[in-house]
Structures are given as C-alpha cells and as structure tokens.
Enzyme design. Structure first.
Site, PDB file in Angstrom:
ATOM      1  N   PHE A  11     -65.008  20.911  42.361  1.00 48.88           N
ATOM      2  CA  PHE A  11     -65.546  21.246  41.035  1.00 48.88           C
ATOM      3  C   PHE A  11     -66.442  20.111  40.513  1.00 48.88           C
ATOM      4  O   PHE A  11     -67.667  20.278  40.371  1.00 48.88           O
ATOM      5  CB  PHE A  11     -64.355  21.550  40.109  1.00 48.88           C
ATOM      6  CG  PHE A  11     -64.620  21.397  38.651  1.00 48.88           C
ATOM      7  CD1 PHE A  11     -65.723  22.011  38.057  1.00 48.88           C
ATOM      8  CD2 PHE A  11     -63.765  20.639  37.851  1.00 48.88           C
ATOM      9  CE1 PHE A  11     -65.974  21.865  36.696  1.00 48.88           C
ATOM     10  CE2 PHE A  11     -63.999  20.491  36.501  1.00 48.88           C
ATOM     11  CZ  PHE A  11     -65.112  21.093  35.922  1.00 48.88           C
ATOM     12  N   TYR A 144     -49.296  12.573  42.818  1.00 49.21           N
ATOM     13  CA  TYR A 144     -50.660  12.437  42.277  1.00 49.21           C
ATOM     14  C   TYR A 144     -50.749  11.186  41.399  1.00 49.21           C
ATOM     15  O   TYR A 144     -51.601  10.330  41.625  1.00 49.21           O
ATOM     16  CB  TYR A 144     -50.985  13.695  41.474  1.00 49.21           C
ATOM     17  CG  TYR A 144     -52.382  13.748  40.898  1.00 49.21           C
ATOM     18  CD1 TYR A 144     -53.484  14.022  41.708  1.00 49.21           C
ATOM     19  CD2 TYR A 144     -52.605  13.546  39.534  1.00 49.21           C
ATOM     20  CE1 TYR A 144     -54.772  14.096  41.173  1.00 49.21           C
ATOM     21  CE2 TYR A 144     -53.886  13.622  38.996  1.00 49.21           C
ATOM     22  CZ  TYR A 144     -54.966  13.899  39.820  1.00 49.21           C
ATOM     23  OH  TYR A 144     -56.234  13.978  39.289  1.00 49.21           O
TER      24      TYR A 144
HETATM   25  P1  NAD Z   1     -61.214  19.733  43.150  1.00 51.69           P
HETATM   26  O1  NAD Z   1     -59.897  20.075  43.719  1.00 51.69           O
HETATM   27  O2  NAD Z   1     -62.102  20.837  42.686  1.00 51.69           O
HETATM   28  O3  NAD Z   1     -62.058  18.839  44.146  1.00 51.69           O
HETATM   29  C1  NAD Z   1     -61.476  17.923  45.040  1.00 51.69           C
HETATM   30  C2  NAD Z   1     -62.289  17.933  46.328  1.00 51.69           C
HETATM   31  O4  NAD Z   1     -61.719  17.000  47.256  1.00 51.69           O
HETATM   32  C3  NAD Z   1     -62.250  19.308  47.020  1.00 51.69           C
HETATM   33  O5  NAD Z   1     -63.551  19.669  47.427  1.00 51.69           O
HETATM   34  C4  NAD Z   1     -61.326  19.081  48.205  1.00 51.69           C
HETATM   35  O6  NAD Z   1     -61.588  19.958  49.295  1.00 51.69           O
HETATM   36  C5  NAD Z   1     -61.593  17.630  48.532  1.00 51.69           C
HETATM   37  N1  NAD Z   1     -60.485  16.978  49.259  1.00 51.69           N
HETATM   38  C6  NAD Z   1     -59.164  17.010  48.950  1.00 51.69           C
HETATM   39  N2  NAD Z   1     -58.468  16.288  49.842  1.00 51.69           N
HETATM   40  C7  NAD Z   1     -59.373  15.766  50.716  1.00 51.69           C
HETATM   41  C8  NAD Z   1     -59.278  14.954  51.875  1.00 51.69           C
HETATM   42  N3  NAD Z   1     -58.090  14.497  52.300  1.00 51.69           N
HETATM   43  N4  NAD Z   1     -60.407  14.636  52.552  1.00 51.69           N
HETATM   44  C9  NAD Z   1     -61.620  15.110  52.154  1.00 51.69           C
HETATM   45  N5  NAD Z   1     -61.770  15.899  51.071  1.00 51.69           N
HETATM   46  C10 NAD Z   1     -60.661  16.227  50.358  1.00 51.69           C
HETATM   47  O7  NAD Z   1     -60.927  18.716  41.938  1.00 51.69           O
HETATM   48  P2  NAD Z   1     -61.893  18.151  40.822  1.00 51.69           P
HETATM   49  O8  NAD Z   1     -61.433  18.655  39.525  1.00 51.69           O
HETATM   50  O9  NAD Z   1     -63.304  18.318  41.211  1.00 51.69           O
HETATM   51  O10 NAD Z   1     -61.513  16.593  40.879  1.00 51.69           O
HETATM   52  C11 NAD Z   1     -62.317  15.650  41.540  1.00 51.69           C
HETATM   53  C12 NAD Z   1     -61.704  14.263  41.373  1.00 51.69           C
HETATM   54  O11 NAD Z   1     -61.605  13.933  39.994  1.00 51.69           O
HETATM   55  C13 NAD Z   1     -60.300  14.156  41.964  1.00 51.69           C
HETATM   56  O12 NAD Z   1     -60.155  12.901  42.571  1.00 51.69           O
HETATM   57  C14 NAD Z   1     -59.409  14.244  40.737  1.00 51.69           C
HETATM   58  O13 NAD Z   1     -58.195  13.585  40.932  1.00 51.69           O
HETATM   59  C15 NAD Z   1     -60.265  13.577  39.673  1.00 51.69           C
HETATM   60  N6  NAD Z   1     -59.898  14.049  38.331  1.00 51.69           N
HETATM   61  C16 NAD Z   1     -60.212  15.316  37.932  1.00 51.69           C
HETATM   62  C17 NAD Z   1     -59.832  15.735  36.670  1.00 51.69           C
HETATM   63  C18 NAD Z   1     -60.162  17.118  36.155  1.00 51.69           C
HETATM   64  O14 NAD Z   1     -59.796  17.460  35.033  1.00 51.69           O
HETATM   65  N7  NAD Z   1     -60.877  17.951  36.882  1.00 51.69           N
HETATM   66  C19 NAD Z   1     -59.113  14.883  35.818  1.00 51.69           C
HETATM   67  C20 NAD Z   1     -58.795  13.620  36.279  1.00 51.69           C
HETATM   68  C21 NAD Z   1     -59.207  13.201  37.536  1.00 51.69           C
END
Ligand code: NAD
Ligand code: UDP
Length: 309
Positions: A11, A144
């Site tokens: 995302f 997490y």
């Molecule tokens: P998401 O799940 O949409 O995206 C995560 C991406 O990482 C996915 O494309 C997934 O396929 C990839 N991924 C997961 N494990 C992997 C691995 N071992 N190797 C390679 N790729 C891998 O989540 P998001 O909302 O886009 O979040 C992105 C980052 O931002 C994450 O690190 C998340 O912890 C952090 N974050 C997001 C939020 C939020 O509200 N969306 C809040 C705090 C932190």
C-alpha cells in the site's frame, strides 16, 4: 538517483515508488508479494525507470543503489499474526540486510519504516518520540511491535558503530487508495462493508481512538525525512486529528449512505486504547505537517474502493 524501496508493491510502498518516479528518480522495488499486490505496480512497470525484484528481505541482497527505504513487512494485525515468527524475521533480518547493504555501498542513506506500535498501548498521550512505550512483549501483537523495536535498535547500533546515515520514521495509522480489500485494517474493512451494504464490524465499544493520516501526506513526510541531513529521528509522521473508531464508522456510513448497522465483537488482545502523534519534531526538523483531513481523505479512499469493488 537509483532508489531501493523494499515492500514497494504494498500500500504505502506503491505510492512512494510512484512519487519518486514522478520526481525523475530510478526506482528498484523489492517485494515477496506476501501482502503486496501486482495491480499496485502495474502502471509503474511501464515506466523504464522502474524495476521489480521478487525477493525476500530475510535473505541477503546486493543491489547498486543510492538510497534505501525499508518498508517490507505486513502492517495489518490479521497478516502479521498469520506467521508471527516470519514477521519477526522480516523485521530483524530485513533491517540487518538493508543496513549491511548501506555499509557495503559506502554508507548510503537508509530509512526504516517504523511504527506508532513501538509505543504499544500508550500511557502517555499524545505520544512524543522520547516516550519509550508500553508494549506487552509476549502478546499476539509483539511479533510486530517488538520486531519493529528491535529494527530501531539495529538502526541505532549500526549508526553508532559505523556512522551510517540512518533515518527512523514512526508511522501512525495511514490509509488511502491501494489498501488491499482484505487488508483487515479498520478503514478498509469499514469502507468495503459499507459499500457492500454489509454490517460494520466494530471491535470493542468503539471508544478506542486512532489518528488517521492520508497516504500522500505520509509519503511527503518519508521523502522529507530522507532528504534531510544529519537527522536520524526517530520522528513521528502522522495526522494528529484523533477520532474514536465509532466516529470513524459514523463518518463512513454517512459518506457512503450505507444501510448496514454496526455490530460489536470483543476487542482483540492488547488493542491500544488511544493513539495520537505529537508532530512538533517533524514540524521543526522537516517543516512537515499533514494537509488532508479525515473527511477529505475518506472521500478519496471511498472513491477508490468503488472502482475496485
Ligand atoms: P503492506 O502490507 O501493504 O505492504 C508491505 C509490503 O511488504 C507488501 O508489499 C509485502 O508483500 C512486502 N513484504 C512483506 N514481507 C516481506 C518480506 N519478507 N520480503 C519482501 N517483501 C515483504 O503494508 P503498508 O501499510 O504498505 O506498510 C508498509 C510499511 O509501513 C510496513 O513496514 C509497516 O510496518 C509500516 N507502517 C504502516 C502503517 C500503516 O498504517 N499502513 C503504520 C505504521 C507502519
Ligand atoms: N477495528 C475494528 N473493526 C475492524 C478492524 C479494526 O473495530 O473491522 C479496530 C481495531 O480493534 C483497532 C482499530 O480499529 O482498535 C484500528 O485497527 P487497525 O487494525 O486498523 O490498526 P491498529 O490497531 O494496528 O492501529
């Protein structure tokens, strides 16, 4: 520049990749597609400055780049609790592999997507970066929360050891287009349910609060942090507007004119009762603040979900 975005098919990652391409940068997206979606990067793949590597951050990788954004990690409780050991491995090994790559390339800037979850179920409100948090280390969210905390530890240990220019951003709840329909987080769940005329699944009584940041505001914050010099963070990036989950449901029901009713189920274990970022540091050091309020952002997000449902 050539910029690596791990988790670039997810995302937030897909918005970041697009933003960087629009700035004229070359982008390498590394993703294992655990929660990433091919459709998020379908248009980006047509751009000659964009390339995709189907790899897992738990394995070492070597790519010649100038900057690294480390976003790889499932972000929704439903997904990160599916295989908790893999979540810890992704956070810890992913951080080590990004930091080692930075070192190998002579110390390039590396940004860690950390999270407000490092504050756990916070006792201090709103959360400032100097608050050390209240995390249950043995609960179902710990894979997490503690994984992200350990990643921050690794970033600062590498920084102290080798002067690697690290950047740690604590991201608060973010929403917008490209969230997966089955993501499981509250904004996408409520919107999908409302548009389908289904009941809205509220966990607990809905009095718990969150602060929701629209994704384009967040991406501006990530890039401002990367572009800053001599500032490691950690820095909070989020929208300080605070809403109860019940208020969020009411807004979504009102915008979509949904006929669904709210149904209640128990609050998941360790679900934080309140969350709101103090963004004074981001304002002072990055000149950053959010521009899109919750009503505007929900209207845009609902419009997106209408196109894919
Ligand atoms: P998401 O799940 O949409 O995206 C995560 C991406 O990482 C996915 O494309 C997934 O396929 C990839 N991924 C997961 N494990 C992997 C691995 N071992 N190797 C390679 N790729 C891998 O989540 P998001 O909302 O886009 O979040 C992105 C980052 O931002 C994450 O690190 C998340 O912890 C952090 N974050 C997001 C939020 C939020 O509200 N969306 C809040 C705090 C932190
Ligand atoms: N939540 C809810 N219904 C849902 C999904 C989530 O009431 O269908 C609640 C959840 O219990 C939490 C809040 O909404 O209190 C935010 O959940 P989310 O998973 O989006 O983010 P996080 O808890 O990681 O901040």
């Amino acid at each position: 520049m050539r910029i690596l975005v791990t988790g670039g098919a997810g995302f937030i990652g897909s918005h970041l990749c697009k933003y960087l391409l629009d700035q004229g940068e070359k982008v390498v997206c590394l993703d294992n597609f655990f929660t990433g979606q091919a459709k998020n990067i379908e248009l980006l793949l047509k751009n000659k400055n964009f390339s995709l590597l189907k790899l897992d951050v738990t394995e070492p990788f070597e790519i010649k780049v100038d900057q690294i954004y480390n976003l790889a990690c499932p972000a929704s409780p439903v997904h990160y609790q599916k295989n908790p050991v893999q979540t810890v491995r992704t956070n810890v090994l992913g951080a080590i592999h990004c930091l080692e790559l930075s070192k190998k390339l002579g110390g390039i800037k590396v940004l860690q997507a950390s999270t407000s979850e490092v504050y756990g179920d916070p006792i201090v409100h709103p959360q400032r970066e100097d608050y050390n948090g209240n995390v249950n280390p043995i609960g179902p969210r710990a894979c997490y929360d503690e994984g992200k905390r350990c990643a921050e530890t690794l970033f600062f240990d590498y920084f102290r050891e080798g002067a690697i220019p690290i950047k740690v951003v604590r991201i608060f709840n973010t929403y917008g287009p490209n969230m997966a329909m089955n993501d499981g987080r509250v904004v996408s769940n409520f919107i999908v349910q409302a548009l389908r005329g289904e009941d809205i699944t509220m966990y607990g009584n809905g009095s718990q609060t969150r602060s929701f940041c629209y994704v384009t505001d967040l991406v501006r914050g990530l890039v401002a942090m990367m572009d800053s010099d001599g500032f490691t963070g950690p820095v909070n990036i989020g929208n300080p507007g605070e809403f109860s989950i019940r208020e969020l449901a009411e807004k979504i029901i009102s915008i979509t004119k949904s006929k669904g009713k709210i149904i209640f189920s128990p609050l998941p274990a360790d679900d934080p009762k309140q969350r709101k970022p103090d963004i004074a540091l981001a304002k002072k050091c990055l000149g950053w603040s959010p521009e899109i309020n919750l009503d505007e952002g929900l209207i845009k997000t609902i419009a997106y979900f209408k196109t894919i449902l």
